[in-house]
Design an enzyme around this catalytic site. Structure first.
Site, PDB file in Angstrom:
ATOM      1  NE  ARG A 145      -2.239  -0.770   3.561  1.00  0.00           N
ATOM      2  CZ  ARG A 145      -2.785  -0.054   4.531  1.00  0.00           C
ATOM      3  NH1 ARG A 145      -3.997   0.412   4.409  1.00  0.00           N
ATOM      4  NH2 ARG A 145      -2.126   0.166   5.640  1.00  0.00           N
ATOM      5  CB  SER A 150       5.340  -5.791   8.351  1.00  0.00           C
ATOM      6  OG  SER A 150       4.845  -4.482   8.354  1.00  0.00           O
ATOM      7  CG  ASP A 168       3.263  -4.961  10.784  1.00  0.00           C
ATOM      8  OD1 ASP A 168       4.198  -5.275  11.545  1.00  0.00           O
ATOM      9  OD2 ASP A 168       2.542  -5.803  10.216  1.00  0.00           O
TER      10      ASP A 168
HETATM   11  C1  BGC Z   1       7.016 -10.329  10.889  1.00  0.00           C
HETATM   12  C2  BGC Z   1       6.844  -9.101  11.756  1.00  0.00           C
HETATM   13  C3  BGC Z   1       5.515  -8.446  11.471  1.00  0.00           C
HETATM   14  C4  BGC Z   1       4.394  -9.449  11.600  1.00  0.00           C
HETATM   15  C5  BGC Z   1       3.030  -8.861  11.303  1.00  0.00           C
HETATM   16  C6  BGC Z   1       5.812 -11.236  10.999  1.00  0.00           C
HETATM   17  O1  BGC Z   1       5.915 -12.295  10.087  1.00  0.00           O
HETATM   18  O2  BGC Z   1       8.171 -11.031  11.237  1.00  0.00           O
HETATM   19  O3  BGC Z   1       7.901  -8.192  11.548  1.00  0.00           O
HETATM   20  O4  BGC Z   1       5.325  -7.390  12.366  1.00  0.00           O
HETATM   21  O5  BGC Z   1       4.616 -10.521  10.700  1.00  0.00           O
HETATM   22  O6  BGC Z   1       2.945  -8.336  10.021  1.00  0.00           O
END
Ligand code: BGC
Length: 451
Positions: free
Chosen positions: A78, A142, A196
């Site tokens: 996004r 994320s 995130d």
């Molecule tokens: C990632 C995190 C992320 C989470 C939610 C996980 O797979 O390692 O960094 O915050 O997913 O998106």
């Protein structure tokens, strides 16, 4: 698949209930184990929780400005324009959502970042954004990142099905910057990199100063919280802040009881042996766990006996999604007609009521475990800083599982009540819609203020 030798359907379902149960004692043990792992992570010792410092504290709510924000971390990418009004409000005047083609998730990093730059280019064109001036941009990425500064960090490992080559160990801000250059985009200044969960906490506390925990319950799962810098023993140098947000990467917590189905799922994943909690809790995996049990039930002749069409339609990996479970559990019709219609869409006509009922029951067994594990994990973080739950806590949560899965929030709250009786009322769960996108902009504003 399982060692037990149940004879009938009822017996097998009660076996499944036990197999997937998370008792009050299990939750208390998990909380204790979480604290041990948190401590190790903060010290820099080997453990399942990475406890990554974000180099940024919570916002104060008075940050102002206009930012672009990118959000990469699931099946969609996004781009957002965000305006912060300095009074706790974040407005999104323009947003673009782009599905990430699987060949870019699992191809080369260059192709993935070129795709991202292409989406940004489209967003700038479609929203007539002035390219003659510079726009500050915050990047929500994320995945586990070893953050070294507010706008610098190296990918430690991919999760959630991504495997793009040439990214692990590299600074993702540099990769983004290079891709923008290749695309001829020169009007962007990348000012912050955020996870995130961190973005969600930033967005939650921008609105409400009582918010002290950010959680993602979506494709993946994770959490972050505000920690005293003096307790982050592994930090060698810190400039100017006595608290900072710590990205826990709790999806990798591993002291959880696995079922044989979890083990099969893990072996078939792109990251075997890692992210156990995520694989038991998050939206990317719940459908697949349910499908594995479903296949087992069919092979034992306990569901859709003798119907080959059914087996064929669930045979393929990931052919049953968490969104399908949501639909099943949300089917409140007397004859479970929505489940019936779903099955007809898969070429399974006239499914017996009993079979539909059992499908719904199975979804409940798998999703209830997820909610209780997620609930216990939240309690672990809250009691790390407030062991007796003396204060009130607001937990900002983003992600489709929390937002859309029927009953998920209620099940987490029931877990809180089992653990803390009337004190559970001190915990408020709020849905932080778009928290990860808006939060990145807020983090960019906090960073700009500090400069
Ligand atoms: C990632 C995190 C992320 C989470 C939610 C996980 O797979 O390692 O960094 O915050 O997913 O998106």
């Amino acid at each position: 698949m399982t060692n037990a030798k149940p004879v009938g359907c009822e017996e097998f379902f009660s076996y499944l209930e036990t197999l997937f149960s998370v008792s009050e004692n299990d939750m208390r043990a998990m909380i204790r184990d979480f604290h041990v792992e948190m401590k190790k992570g903060l010290r820099g010792d080997d453990g399942s929780l990475k406890m990554i410092p974000s180099f940024i504290d919570r916002p104060k709510g008075d940050e102002k400005g206009q930012f672009l924000a990118l959000d990469l971390g699931g099946t969609n990418f996004r781009v957002l324009a965000v305006i912060l009004d300095g009074k706790g409000r974040a407005v999104v005047p323009a947003a673009g959502k782009f599905a990430i083609p699987p060949e870019h998730m699992r191809g080369t990093g260059v192709a993935l970042f070129d795709f991202i730059a292409g989406c940004i280019d489209r967003f700038l064109i479609e929203n007539r954004i002035d390219r003659s001036r510079t726009h500050d941009l915050a990047f929500t990425f994320s995945f586990p990142v070893e953050q070294t500064a507010i706008a610098a960090g190296k990918l430690m490992v991919w999760t959630k099905g991504f495997t793009a080559t040439g990214v692990k160990g590299r600074d993702v801000i540099v990769l983004l910057h290079d891709a923008l250059k290749r695309k001829g985009i020169h009007c962007i200044n990348i000012t912050a990199l955020a996870n995130d969960a961190v973005g969600t906490l930033a967005a939650g506390s921008y609105r409400d100063p009582a918010c002290d925990l950010g959680v993602i319950l979506g494709t993946g799962t994770n959490a972050c919280y505000r920690e005293a810098v003096s307790r982050i023993e592994k930090l060698k140098t810190v400039n100017g802040t006595d608290h900072m947000i710590v990205n826990m990467e709790w999806g990798n917590f591993h002291k959880v009881r696995h079922t044989p189905y979890d083990n099969v799922l893990d072996k078939g994943s792109v990251n075997p042996g890692a992210m156990f909690l995520e694989k038991m809790v998050s939206g990317m995996y719940l459908g697949e766990i349910t499908r594995l049990v479903l296949i087992d039930l069919m092979e034992k002749g306990l569901l859709f006996p003798g119907d080959r069409a059914v087996r064929a339609s669930f045979r393929e990996k990931d052919s049953f999604k968490t969104a399908d479970m949501s639909l099943f559990e949300g089917d409140g019709t007397d004859d479970l007609g929505k489940i019936g219609a779903f099955l007809e869409g898969r070429g399974i006509f006239h499914a017996a009521f009993g079979d539909r009922f059992r499908l719904k029951h199975l979804c409940r067994i798998v999703s209830r475990r997820a909610a209780r594990l997620g609930g216990a994990a939240i309690c672990a973080v809250l009691t790390w800083g407030d062991p007796e739950l003396q204060r009130t806590h607001t937990v900002a949560i983003d992600g489709s599982l929390f937002e859309k899965y029927p009953g998920f929030k209620g099940r987490m709250k029931r877990a809180f009540t089992e653990l803390y009786r009337e004190k559970a009322e001190k915990i408020t769960l709020v849905h932080s819609k778009d928290g990860s996108g808006k939060g990145a902009a807020i983090i960019a504003a906090v960073a700009a203020g500090r400069k």
